[in-house]
Design a protein around this motif. Structure first.
Motif, short mmCIF file in Angstrom:
data_model
loop_
_atom_site.label_atom_id
_atom_site.label_comp_id
_atom_site.label_asym_id
_atom_site.label_seq_id
_atom_site.Cartn_x
_atom_site.Cartn_y
_atom_site.Cartn_z
N ARG A 153 0.85 -1.21 0.00
CA ARG A 153 0.00 0.00 0.00
C ARG A 153 0.87 1.24 0.00
NH1 ARG A 153 2.06 -1.24 4.26
NH2 ARG A 153 1.86 -0.42 6.35
N ILE A 154 0.21 2.40 -0.04
CA ILE A 154 0.94 3.67 0.04
C ILE A 154 1.16 4.01 1.52
CG2 ILE A 154 -1.18 5.08 -0.01
CD1 ILE A 154 0.47 7.10 -1.78
N LYS A 155 2.32 4.56 1.83
CA LYS A 155 2.60 5.03 3.19
C LYS A 155 3.22 6.43 3.10
CE LYS A 155 2.69 3.26 6.80
NZ LYS A 155 1.64 3.37 7.84
N THR A 156 3.08 7.17 4.20
CA THR A 156 3.73 8.47 4.31
C THR A 156 4.97 8.30 5.17
OG1 THR A 156 1.54 9.47 4.27
CG2 THR A 156 3.37 10.88 5.00
N LEU A 157 6.10 8.78 4.68
CA LEU A 157 7.35 8.64 5.45
C LEU A 157 7.35 9.57 6.65
CD1 LEU A 157 9.99 8.51 2.56
CD2 LEU A 157 9.01 6.60 3.87
N THR A 158 8.00 9.15 7.72
CA THR A 158 8.17 10.03 8.87
C THR A 158 9.19 11.11 8.50
OG1 THR A 158 9.99 8.73 9.75
CG2 THR A 158 7.77 8.14 10.51
N ARG A 159 9.19 12.17 9.29
CA ARG A 159 10.20 13.22 9.08
C ARG A 159 11.60 12.63 9.18
NH1 ARG A 159 6.42 16.49 11.93
NH2 ARG A 159 5.75 18.17 10.55
N GLN A 160 11.77 11.74 10.17
CA GLN A 160 13.10 11.15 10.40
C GLN A 160 13.56 10.35 9.18
OE1 GLN A 160 13.20 8.01 13.33
NE2 GLN A 160 15.34 8.38 13.80
N THR A 161 12.67 9.55 8.60
CA THR A 161 13.06 8.74 7.45
C THR A 161 13.36 9.64 6.25
OG1 THR A 161 11.79 6.87 8.25
CG2 THR A 161 12.35 6.84 5.93
N VAL A 175 12.98 14.90 -0.84
CA VAL A 175 12.61 13.50 -0.61
C VAL A 175 11.08 13.39 -0.68
CG1 VAL A 175 12.71 11.54 0.99
CG2 VAL A 175 14.60 13.20 0.92
N PRO A 176 10.56 12.48 -1.50
CA PRO A 176 9.10 12.34 -1.58
C PRO A 176 8.48 12.04 -0.20
CG PRO A 176 10.17 11.04 -3.30
CD PRO A 176 11.27 11.53 -2.39
N TYR A 177 7.25 12.46 -0.04
CA TYR A 177 6.54 12.17 1.21
C TYR A 177 5.97 10.76 1.18
CZ TYR A 177 6.74 17.01 2.71
OH TYR A 177 7.21 18.22 3.13
N HIS A 178 5.70 10.26 -0.02
CA HIS A 178 4.96 9.00 -0.13
C HIS A 178 5.78 7.90 -0.78
CE1 HIS A 178 1.60 12.01 0.13
NE2 HIS A 178 1.43 11.22 1.18
N VAL A 179 5.46 6.69 -0.37
CA VAL A 179 6.13 5.49 -0.90
C VAL A 179 5.09 4.39 -1.06
CG1 VAL A 179 8.38 5.96 0.16
CG2 VAL A 179 6.62 4.74 1.46
N LEU A 180 5.42 3.40 -1.87
CA LEU A 180 4.64 2.15 -1.90
C LEU A 180 5.52 1.10 -1.23
CD1 LEU A 180 3.27 2.10 -5.57
CD2 LEU A 180 2.34 3.24 -3.53
N THR A 181 4.93 0.32 -0.38
CA THR A 181 5.73 -0.71 0.31
C THR A 181 4.92 -1.98 0.52
OG1 THR A 181 7.03 -1.23 2.29
CG2 THR A 181 5.14 0.22 2.63
N MET A 182 5.59 -3.11 0.41
CA MET A 182 4.98 -4.35 0.87
C MET A 182 4.56 -4.11 2.31
SD MET A 182 7.41 -7.58 -0.01
CE MET A 182 8.21 -7.78 -1.58
N GLY A 183 3.45 -4.71 2.73
CA GLY A 183 3.03 -4.57 4.12
C GLY A 183 3.79 -5.52 5.03
N ILE A 184 3.57 -5.36 6.32
CA ILE A 184 4.21 -6.29 7.27
C ILE A 184 3.63 -7.69 7.08
CG2 ILE A 184 4.58 -6.79 9.72
CD1 ILE A 184 4.59 -3.74 10.16
N GLY A 185 2.32 -7.75 6.81
CA GLY A 185 1.70 -9.06 6.53
C GLY A 185 2.31 -9.70 5.28
N THR A 186 2.58 -8.89 4.27
CA THR A 186 3.20 -9.40 3.03
C THR A 186 4.57 -10.00 3.36
OG1 THR A 186 2.27 -7.39 2.01
CG2 THR A 186 3.67 -8.80 0.61
N ILE A 187 5.35 -9.25 4.13
CA ILE A 187 6.71 -9.69 4.48
C ILE A 187 6.65 -10.98 5.30
CG2 ILE A 187 8.76 -9.06 5.86
CD1 ILE A 187 8.18 -6.10 5.00
N LEU A 188 5.70 -11.02 6.25
CA LEU A 188 5.61 -12.21 7.13
C LEU A 188 5.19 -13.47 6.38
CD1 LEU A 188 3.99 -10.71 10.37
CD2 LEU A 188 6.37 -11.35 10.01
N ASP A 189 4.62 -13.31 5.19
CA ASP A 189 4.25 -14.48 4.39
C ASP A 189 5.46 -15.15 3.73
OD1 ASP A 189 1.58 -14.29 4.93
OD2 ASP A 189 1.01 -13.35 3.03
N SER A 190 6.61 -14.46 3.71
CA SER A 190 7.81 -15.05 3.09
C SER A 190 8.24 -16.28 3.87
CB SER A 190 8.97 -14.04 3.11
OG SER A 190 8.54 -12.81 2.64
N ARG A 191 8.78 -17.27 3.13
CA ARG A 191 9.12 -18.52 3.81
C ARG A 191 10.36 -18.39 4.69
NH1 ARG A 191 5.84 -20.44 -0.35
NH2 ARG A 191 7.24 -19.94 -2.06
#
Ligand code: GLP
Length: 260
Positions: A153-161, A175-191
């Motif tokens: 999904r789309i996420k907004t980066l923190t000021r720190q990032t 630096v763009p404010y927005h990014v697309l990222t795999m979710g934590i659920g997506t990552i946790l599905d990895s074997r």
């Protein structure tokens, strides 16, 4: 979680590359998730060297990158398309049609994120996902308070990032404010998940990730729920782990059949 503490980032990167090379040799059709940032650069150099000198063959592998900035032209020096092409894809024989990176230029972002999830599923899921970690505990670009069940999904980066990424963009303002990222659920599905963290700057967040409570405030702590996560650290990044001696002891006494 398995914690492997190596003397320095060079030996840690070489070990990570060895594990991934073994996976590719055992299964040439492996699906691999790749990260960006400074941390995996030496890991990528090792993979490129193994491709050139040892014939490590990427021709049948499929790849999925964790994340990408929204709105950058594809040739922008800060884009992860450019990063991956420079550090890995342009230097090994992975098929262009097998490379997947979130499309930060998509006209319909939610649809493109759904498609990304679908492409991962169609590929059979991710066999091994490599991760770095942000100083605030983000994995991919899942900033603190990201849902631990989130999908791409789309996420907004923190000021720190945004500040952390300023150098790549010639200043924080670019630096763009927005990014697309795999979710934590997506990552946790990895074997299998391999998380790399190097340097004293990462020591506090590594300790919280491994030994603190599971909390959306530290997105990487969700990895405690994953059945096969390996953290490969240098001494500095392991510097604040309360049970570091135990992790070393476990590694030294691995049964032969479990050794990397
Ligand atoms: C970015 C990336 C992350 C990465 C993090 C840490 O935010 N999206 O995937 O783990 O940076 O970067 P570095 O390895 O440079 O510390």
């Amino acid at each position: 979680m398995e914690i492997i503490i190596q003397p320095d980032s060079g030996t840690a990167s070489a070990l990570a590359a060895k594990i991934v090379a073994r996976i590719i040799k055992d299964n040439p059709d492996a699906v691999i998730g790749f990260p960006t940032g400074a941390t995996p650069l030496e890991f990528y150099r090792n993979l490129v060297r193994m491709h050139r000198e040892e014939g490590l063959d990427f021709s049948r592998t499929t790849t999925f990158n964790l994340d990408e900035f929204v709105g950058l032209p594809p040739d922008h020096s800060g884009s992860y398309h450019v990063y991956m092409d420079k550090h890995l894809f342009g230097q090994v024989n992975v098929g262009r049609d097998r490379i997947h990176i979130p499309d930060g230029l998509a006209a319909d972002i939610p649809a493109s994120c759904r498609r990304y999830e679908e492409e991962i599923r169609t590929a059979g899921g991710i066999d091994v996902q490599i991760l770095g970690i942000g100083v605030d505990g983000h994995i991919g670009f899942n900033e603190p308070t990201s849902s631990l069940g989130s999908r791409t999904r789309i996420k907004t980066l923190t000021r720190q990032t945004r500040r952390e990424n300023a150098a790549e963009f010639g200043g924080e303002d670019n630096v763009p404010y927005h990014v697309l990222t795999m979710g934590i659920g997506t990552i946790l599905d990895s074997r299998l998940i391999l998380l790399l963290a190097f340097g004293a700057k990462k020591a506090p967040i590594v300790a919280q990730t491994v030994e603190g409570p599971v909390t959306a405030l530290i997105p990487a702590s969700a990895l405690q729920h994953h059945p096969r996560t390996i953290l490969i650290l240098d001494e500095e990044a392991a510097g604040e782990l309360a049970k570091a001696d135990y992790y070393r002891y476990v590694y030294e006494h691995k049964p032969d059949w479990q050794k990397y």
